[in-house]
Design a protein around this motif. Sequence first.
Motif, mmCIF file in Angstrom:
data_model
loop_
_atom_site.group_PDB
_atom_site.id
_atom_site.type_symbol
_atom_site.label_atom_id
_atom_site.label_comp_id
_atom_site.label_asym_id
_atom_site.label_seq_id
_atom_site.Cartn_x
_atom_site.Cartn_y
_atom_site.Cartn_z
ATOM 1 N N LEU A 197 0.824 -1.206 0.000
ATOM 2 C CA LEU A 197 0.000 0.000 0.000
ATOM 3 C C LEU A 197 0.859 1.259 0.000
ATOM 4 O O LEU A 197 0.516 2.264 -0.637
ATOM 5 C CB LEU A 197 -0.906 0.022 1.236
ATOM 6 C CG LEU A 197 -2.009 -1.031 1.325
ATOM 7 C CD1 LEU A 197 -2.782 -0.867 2.635
ATOM 8 C CD2 LEU A 197 -2.961 -0.946 0.146
ATOM 9 N N LEU A 198 1.978 1.215 0.720
ATOM 10 C CA LEU A 198 2.856 2.381 0.853
ATOM 11 C C LEU A 198 4.037 2.330 -0.112
ATOM 12 O O LEU A 198 4.916 3.183 -0.047
ATOM 13 C CB LEU A 198 3.378 2.480 2.291
ATOM 14 C CG LEU A 198 2.323 2.521 3.390
ATOM 15 C CD1 LEU A 198 2.981 2.718 4.751
ATOM 16 C CD2 LEU A 198 1.303 3.609 3.146
ATOM 17 N N ARG A 199 4.049 1.324 -0.961
ATOM 18 C CA ARG A 199 5.135 1.107 -1.915
ATOM 19 C C ARG A 199 6.482 0.898 -1.231
ATOM 20 O O ARG A 199 7.526 1.232 -1.774
ATOM 21 C CB ARG A 199 5.210 2.240 -2.943
ATOM 22 C CG ARG A 199 4.184 2.110 -4.051
ATOM 23 C CD ARG A 199 4.356 3.138 -5.138
ATOM 24 N NE ARG A 199 5.633 3.019 -5.831
ATOM 25 C CZ ARG A 199 6.040 3.861 -6.788
ATOM 26 N NH1 ARG A 199 5.248 4.873 -7.144
ATOM 27 N NH2 ARG A 199 7.200 3.705 -7.380
ATOM 28 N N LEU A 200 6.444 0.332 -0.026
ATOM 29 C CA LEU A 200 7.669 -0.195 0.561
ATOM 30 C C LEU A 200 8.049 -1.474 -0.181
ATOM 31 O O LEU A 200 9.210 -1.873 -0.208
ATOM 32 C CB LEU A 200 7.477 -0.472 2.052
ATOM 33 C CG LEU A 200 7.112 0.752 2.902
ATOM 34 C CD1 LEU A 200 6.934 0.366 4.354
ATOM 35 C CD2 LEU A 200 8.159 1.841 2.757
ATOM 36 N N LEU A 201 7.038 -2.143 -0.732
ATOM 37 C CA LEU A 201 7.211 -3.195 -1.725
ATOM 38 C C LEU A 201 6.500 -2.731 -2.991
ATOM 39 O O LEU A 201 5.374 -2.242 -2.917
ATOM 40 C CB LEU A 201 6.593 -4.514 -1.246
ATOM 41 C CG LEU A 201 7.270 -5.231 -0.079
ATOM 42 C CD1 LEU A 201 6.420 -6.415 0.360
ATOM 43 C CD2 LEU A 201 8.671 -5.685 -0.446
ATOM 44 N N GLU A 202 7.145 -2.878 -4.130
ATOM 45 C CA GLU A 202 6.522 -2.460 -5.379
ATOM 46 C C GLU A 202 5.465 -3.479 -5.796
ATOM 47 O O GLU A 202 5.773 -4.660 -5.940
ATOM 48 C CB GLU A 202 7.570 -2.312 -6.485
ATOM 49 C CG GLU A 202 8.488 -1.123 -6.300
ATOM 50 C CD GLU A 202 7.751 0.210 -6.443
ATOM 51 O OE1 GLU A 202 6.698 0.246 -7.099
ATOM 52 O OE2 GLU A 202 8.235 1.207 -5.880
ATOM 53 N N PRO A 203 4.213 -3.059 -5.977
ATOM 54 C CA PRO A 203 3.173 -4.002 -6.407
ATOM 55 C C PRO A 203 3.465 -4.575 -7.793
ATOM 56 O O PRO A 203 4.053 -3.903 -8.643
ATOM 57 C CB PRO A 203 1.899 -3.139 -6.427
ATOM 58 C CG PRO A 203 2.224 -1.933 -5.606
ATOM 59 C CD PRO A 203 3.688 -1.704 -5.755
ATOM 60 N N LEU A 253 3.780 6.655 -9.332
ATOM 61 C CA LEU A 253 4.420 7.956 -9.133
ATOM 62 C C LEU A 253 5.935 7.840 -9.206
ATOM 63 O O LEU A 253 6.519 6.863 -8.717
ATOM 64 C CB LEU A 253 4.027 8.537 -7.770
ATOM 65 C CG LEU A 253 2.611 9.080 -7.610
ATOM 66 C CD1 LEU A 253 2.418 9.596 -6.193
ATOM 67 C CD2 LEU A 253 2.327 10.172 -8.613
ATOM 68 N N PRO A 254 6.626 8.831 -9.764
ATOM 69 C CA PRO A 254 8.087 8.844 -9.739
ATOM 70 C C PRO A 254 8.583 9.087 -8.314
ATOM 71 O O PRO A 254 7.836 9.587 -7.462
ATOM 72 C CB PRO A 254 8.452 10.014 -10.666
ATOM 73 C CG PRO A 254 7.241 10.899 -10.651
ATOM 74 C CD PRO A 254 6.071 9.986 -10.491
ATOM 75 N N PRO A 255 9.842 8.761 -8.039
ATOM 76 C CA PRO A 255 10.358 8.840 -6.652
ATOM 77 C C PRO A 255 10.187 10.189 -5.979
ATOM 78 O O PRO A 255 9.830 10.257 -4.798
ATOM 79 C CB PRO A 255 11.842 8.481 -6.826
ATOM 80 C CG PRO A 255 11.877 7.622 -8.043
ATOM 81 C CD PRO A 255 10.832 8.165 -8.955
ATOM 82 N N HIS A 256 10.409 11.297 -6.691
ATOM 83 C CA HIS A 256 10.328 12.603 -6.030
ATOM 84 C C HIS A 256 8.896 12.945 -5.641
ATOM 85 O O HIS A 256 8.648 13.566 -4.612
ATOM 86 C CB HIS A 256 10.918 13.693 -6.933
ATOM 87 C CG HIS A 256 10.110 13.981 -8.163
ATOM 88 N ND1 HIS A 256 10.162 13.184 -9.293
ATOM 89 C CD2 HIS A 256 9.226 14.976 -8.444
ATOM 90 C CE1 HIS A 256 9.348 13.679 -10.216
ATOM 91 N NE2 HIS A 256 8.764 14.759 -9.728
ATOM 92 N N ARG A 257 7.921 12.518 -6.459
ATOM 93 C CA ARG A 257 6.520 12.760 -6.116
ATOM 94 C C ARG A 257 6.084 11.848 -4.977
ATOM 95 O O ARG A 257 5.324 12.248 -4.102
ATOM 96 C CB ARG A 257 5.635 12.532 -7.337
ATOM 97 C CG ARG A 257 5.675 13.622 -8.360
ATOM 98 C CD ARG A 257 4.875 14.860 -7.908
ATOM 99 N NE ARG A 257 3.473 14.545 -7.690
ATOM 100 C CZ ARG A 257 2.842 14.634 -6.534
ATOM 101 N NH1 ARG A 257 3.504 15.030 -5.447
ATOM 102 N NH2 ARG A 257 1.562 14.361 -6.429
ATOM 103 N N LEU A 258 6.591 10.621 -5.002
ATOM 104 C CA LEU A 258 6.231 9.676 -3.953
ATOM 105 C C LEU A 258 6.749 10.147 -2.604
ATOM 106 O O LEU A 258 6.048 10.052 -1.589
ATOM 107 C CB LEU A 258 6.783 8.295 -4.289
ATOM 108 C CG LEU A 258 6.463 7.182 -3.290
ATOM 109 C CD1 LEU A 258 4.961 6.956 -3.197
ATOM 110 C CD2 LEU A 258 7.165 5.884 -3.682
ATOM 111 N N GLN A 259 7.965 10.667 -2.557
ATOM 112 C CA GLN A 259 8.529 11.144 -1.298
ATOM 113 C C GLN A 259 7.700 12.288 -0.724
ATOM 114 O O GLN A 259 7.455 12.344 0.488
ATOM 115 C CB GLN A 259 9.973 11.602 -1.499
ATOM 116 C CG GLN A 259 10.602 12.134 -0.211
ATOM 117 C CD GLN A 259 12.072 12.444 -0.365
ATOM 118 O OE1 GLN A 259 12.791 11.729 -1.039
ATOM 119 N NE2 GLN A 259 12.524 13.531 0.264
ATOM 120 N N ALA A 260 7.251 13.181 -1.584
ATOM 121 C CA ALA A 260 6.422 14.283 -1.104
ATOM 122 C C ALA A 260 5.097 13.769 -0.553
ATOM 123 O O ALA A 260 4.568 14.291 0.440
ATOM 124 C CB ALA A 260 6.179 15.272 -2.243
#
Length: 355
Positions: free
Chosen positions: A62-68, A83-90
Amino acid sequence: MPTPVLEVSGLTKHFPLGGGFLQGSKHVVQAVSDVSFSVGKGETLAIVGESGCGKSTTGRALLRLLEPTSGSVKLDGEDISKLPPHRLQALRRNMQMVFQDPFGSLNPRMTVRETLLEPLLLHNIATGKRAHETVNKLLVRVGLAPHHADRYPHEFSGGQRQRICIARAISTRPRLIVCDEPVSALDVSVQAQIVNLMQDLQRDFGMAYVFISHDLSVVRHIADRVAVMYLGRIVEEAPAESLFADPRHPYTRALIQAAPRPVPGLRVASEPPSGEAPSALNLGPGCAFASRCPLATDLCRSTRPEIDAVDGGPTRIACHHADQRAPMVFPPAPTPTPALAARLAVMANARNSMT
C-alpha cells in the motif's frame, strides 16, 4: 459520497523464485492476489488472517515499501502506484506506518529528539526552535514527557518505544497510517493502553487506519470493518460488529472458533480446520480453502469464487455457498468453580470501572 482516503483496486504482489541468473524465474509465490478495498476518513479497516496469508505484504505494498506487481492504490484520489520517486517522497507525508517491532524500527544511534525531528525537517513542517517545541508536544501527546527526548531507544520499555513510533508516525499529520501488528510484541496490559491511544489520536486528527493483526480480540475492539485474508486473497469483508456476530465465510468462522477465550477454563478454543492448505506456488483453479472447508463441493474445487456483495449490503464474501453457514462448535462451558466465579466478578468490576 465523499472520496475515500484510500482506494485499493486489484492489488497484486508476486515474488519470483529460483531459476538463477541465466535460467530466469520459473515460479512465483502469489503473496497477494487481486485485493480491493477502500478506507474512509477516521475509519479503521482491520486485515486479519493466519500467518503467511499476505497481511503484512499488503500493508507494505500500500505504501510502496514493496513495489506491487499490478493493481492501483489511490490516496485521496491520486494513484501512487506509478508515481516517480520525487513525487512519492512528497506524498509520504500523508501516509505513514507503525511497525510490529518498536525496537527494530528505531535507529539505536539516534536520540528520540533526532528521530522525531527527522520527518519534521524532511517535509519542511517545522524548523529551528519551533521544531523542538513540536517534538515536546508530540511526546506529551503520546503519554511521554519532554525530558524523554534526549534518551536513546534502549532506555525505554517496549510500550514506551511504541509510543515513540506512534509519535513519529503522527508528526506529519498523515491522512493514512498502516499499522502492522502494532501491539503483538507488547504485554497484554500495555496493548490496551496503546490501542486506546491510537483511538484517541484517530478521533482527534481524523486519520484512516489499516490495522493488520492476528489478534481478533484487539481487532474487535478497534476496527470499524474487517477484511479476512486467506492465501493472498480477501475472502470476506464486513462491518466488525456483524462479522463477529454472524461470520459468513467458512474460513472466518473457523478463525473465530479457534481464537483463544479470554478466561482460561471457562471455554477453550476448538481445533482448527483439518486438511492441508495448498501451496502459494500452485493454488489451483478452485477455492484455496476447498481442501479444508466443510461446505466444499466439486464447484468449489474447479472454480474460484469472486468476492461480491451479499444482498447488496456492506458485506462482501468470496464463497459459492454464501447462503449457507459452516457449523461453529464450541466445547460446552463448564460450570465455574466458586473461585473462578469470584475471579470473573472482579474482572467484570474492573472492566466497568475502566469504562
